[in-house]
Enzyme design. Structure first.
Site, mmCIF file in Angstrom:
data_model
loop_
_atom_site.group_PDB
_atom_site.id
_atom_site.type_symbol
_atom_site.label_atom_id
_atom_site.label_comp_id
_atom_site.label_asym_id
_atom_site.label_seq_id
_atom_site.Cartn_x
_atom_site.Cartn_y
_atom_site.Cartn_z
ATOM 1 N N LYS A 1 -9.753 -0.819 12.701
ATOM 2 C CA LYS A 1 -8.728 -0.465 13.685
ATOM 3 C C LYS A 1 -9.396 -0.438 15.054
ATOM 4 C CE LYS A 1 -5.813 2.378 10.653
ATOM 5 N NZ LYS A 1 -5.577 3.758 10.186
ATOM 6 N N LYS B 1 0.874 -1.183 0.000
ATOM 7 C CA LYS B 1 0.000 0.000 0.000
ATOM 8 C C LYS B 1 0.901 1.219 0.000
ATOM 9 C CE LYS B 1 -2.278 2.057 4.059
ATOM 10 N NZ LYS B 1 -3.287 1.779 5.110
ATOM 11 N N LYS C 1 1.023 5.487 0.266
ATOM 12 C CA LYS C 1 0.305 6.703 0.627
ATOM 13 C C LYS C 1 0.326 7.647 -0.572
ATOM 14 C CE LYS C 1 -0.503 5.848 4.999
ATOM 15 N NZ LYS C 1 -1.858 5.846 5.558
ATOM 16 N N ASP D 1 -11.449 3.890 5.998
ATOM 17 C CA ASP D 1 -10.660 3.810 7.224
ATOM 18 C C ASP D 1 -11.240 4.845 8.190
ATOM 19 O OD1 ASP D 1 -8.729 4.111 9.218
ATOM 20 O OD2 ASP D 1 -7.014 4.318 7.877
HETATM 21 O O1 SMG Z 1 2.260 -0.013 9.520
HETATM 22 O O2 SMG Z 1 0.995 0.546 11.193
HETATM 23 C C1 SMG Z 1 1.449 0.743 10.062
HETATM 24 C C2 SMG Z 1 1.023 1.977 9.307
HETATM 25 C C3 SMG Z 1 -0.271 1.773 8.648
HETATM 26 O O3 SMG Z 1 -0.591 3.423 6.993
HETATM 27 C C4 SMG Z 1 -0.850 3.058 8.101
HETATM 28 N N1 SMG Z 1 -1.668 3.738 8.919
HETATM 29 O O4 SMG Z 1 -4.302 5.590 7.437
HETATM 30 O O5 SMG Z 1 -3.973 3.514 7.493
HETATM 31 C C5 SMG Z 1 -3.617 4.643 7.767
HETATM 32 C C6 SMG Z 1 -2.329 4.945 8.523
HETATM 33 C C7 SMG Z 1 -2.589 5.790 9.730
HETATM 34 C C8 SMG Z 1 -1.378 6.195 10.490
HETATM 35 S S1 SMG Z 1 -0.534 7.482 9.740
HETATM 36 C C9 SMG Z 1 0.608 8.101 10.888
HETATM 37 MG MG MG Z 2 -5.650 4.472 6.210
#
Ligand code: SMG
Ligand code: MG
Length: 369
Positions: free
Chosen positions: A263, A162, A164, A239
């Site tokens: 989550k 994944k 960002k 999410d």
């Molecule tokens: O490996 O725990 C991890 C990160 C997963 O990308 C991740 N979390 O939006 O899903 C999401 C983000 C939120 C945290 S960003 C600091």
């Molecule tokens: Mg997310």
């Protein structure tokens, strides 16, 4: 039956091995609260996934500590609770503050399962001994750097990549990855960075055969996700917008999500996460376990939750050693070729290394019955 003698709140700061950048900001250290629920010799542990700053959600470490100390802990301390299942009822009059609630509730689940000698996953009805895991890669300064990072994680066997994205940092990096890896399971996460005015731009994602696009629109906006979903071929995964089983039911009913990221912290606890899972299972919506760059305490709880049957997609529960040189639990949570072995010990399955916790602790507060 359980009776708490004492709750210890700690704030920890653990340096990250690299900076992690999303559409809403960048972090260099993981700063979080750890909740220890002490029943007189036996402790249960929960991690709060808030940060110092209210960017992912409105909660912060300071707000969570305040609500825990003044409202949540007093609601359970010194009382006899039938079990962790009764926690949501005990705090029903306290609105929101889901991450704070989840941290204390997780400590109660851990405590109760440790007392019963059973793993949390088994207690919840989990069906797996290993869970499928992917990785989440932050926004990178260059596409070459991103491709090198993807290569490393594909080679390590992670089941899904994944990345960002944000406006201006989306189509080009995704196109580069897809060109190099035509068939990997690939997803993107915008963390609410777009609006419906970007719909035509987002439609360009359809050509990359993504497994889903995660939270493209506003964090409180189920309705517009349903509108975008009607135009987009790529499934939408929500999410930030799913804060309860009720949200999941509405999202399913209006077609706002075809996949849900679960989550524990975002939905207010393990009990509610199981209810979200139930709503999604009934609606035919696959779920996966999200991550908040947790230490081993939160990571272990996530892995236990992900043993439930409808967690069919790879979760964000990658190896703790990706983020931290040293973790606070034993055994370490390390994935093997895209699968995380579920720690088999009682409760969350791992032991907390108190001497390491102490080293990362920046403040500590004891609340007595
Ligand atoms: O490996 O725990 C991890 C990160 C997963 O990308 C991740 N979390 O939006 O899903 C999401 C983000 C939120 C945290 S960003 C600091
Ligand atoms: Mg997310």
């Amino acid at each position: 039956m359980m009776r708490l003698h004492r709750v210890i709140l700690r704030r920890l700061e653990m340096p990250l091995r690299f900076r992690f950048r999303t559409s809403f900001g960048e972090i260099a250290a993981k700063k979080f609260l750890l909740v220890e629920a002490d029943a007189g010799g036996l402790s249960g542990w929960g991690e709060c996934v808030a940060d110092d700053e209210p960017h992912y959600s409105e909660e912060t470490n300071a707000s969570a500590a305040d609500v825990l100390r003044r409202f949540l802990v007093p609601a359970v301390l010194g009382r006899t609770l039938p079990g962790p299942e009764s926690f949501p009822d005990a705090v029903r009059e306290i609105r929101g503050n889901r991450m704070a609630k989840a941290a204390l509730e997780t400590a109660l689940w851990d405590l109760s399962c440790r007392a019963g000698g059973i793993s949390l996953g088994r207690r919840l009805g989990g069906v797996r001994e290993r869970v499928s895991v992917g990785v989440s890669l932050g926004i990178q300064p260059s596409i070459e750097g991103l491709l090198a990072l993807v290569a490393r994680h594909v080679d390590a066997g992670y089941a899904r990549i994944k990345v960002k994205i944000e406006p201006g940092n989306d189509l080009a990096p995704v196109a580069a990855i897809r060109e190099r890896y035509p068939s990997i399971e690939l997803t993107v996460d915008a963390n609410a960075a777009y609006t419906l005015a970007d719909a035509a731009h987002l439609l360009a994602l359809d050509r990359f055969d993504l497994d889903y696009v995660e939270q493209p629109l506003g964090h409180e906006d189920l309705w517009r996700h349903a509108e975008l979903a009607r135009a987009l071929r790529t499934p939408i995964c929500l999410d930030e917008s799913i804060r309860s089983a009720e949200d999941a039911a509405v999202a399913a009913a209006i077609g706002a999500a075809r996949v849900v990221n679960v989550k524990i912290g975002r939905v207010g606890g393990i009990g509610e996460a199981v209810r979200v899972h139930g709503v999604c299972a009934a609606a035919g919506i696959p779920v996966w376990c999200g991550g908040m760059l947790e230490s081993g305490v939160g990571r272990a709880a996530n892995v236990q939750l992900a043993t439930l049957p409808t967690f069919t997609k790879p979760g964000d529960t990658s190896s703790a050693s990706r983020y931290f040189d040293e973790d606070i639990v034993d055994p370490p949570l390390e994935a093997e070729r895209g699968e995380m072995p579920v720690p088999a010990g009682p409760g969350i399955g791992v032991e907390v290394r108190r001497e390491v916790v102490d080293r990362f602790t920046t403040w500590r507060e004891e609340i007595l019955a």
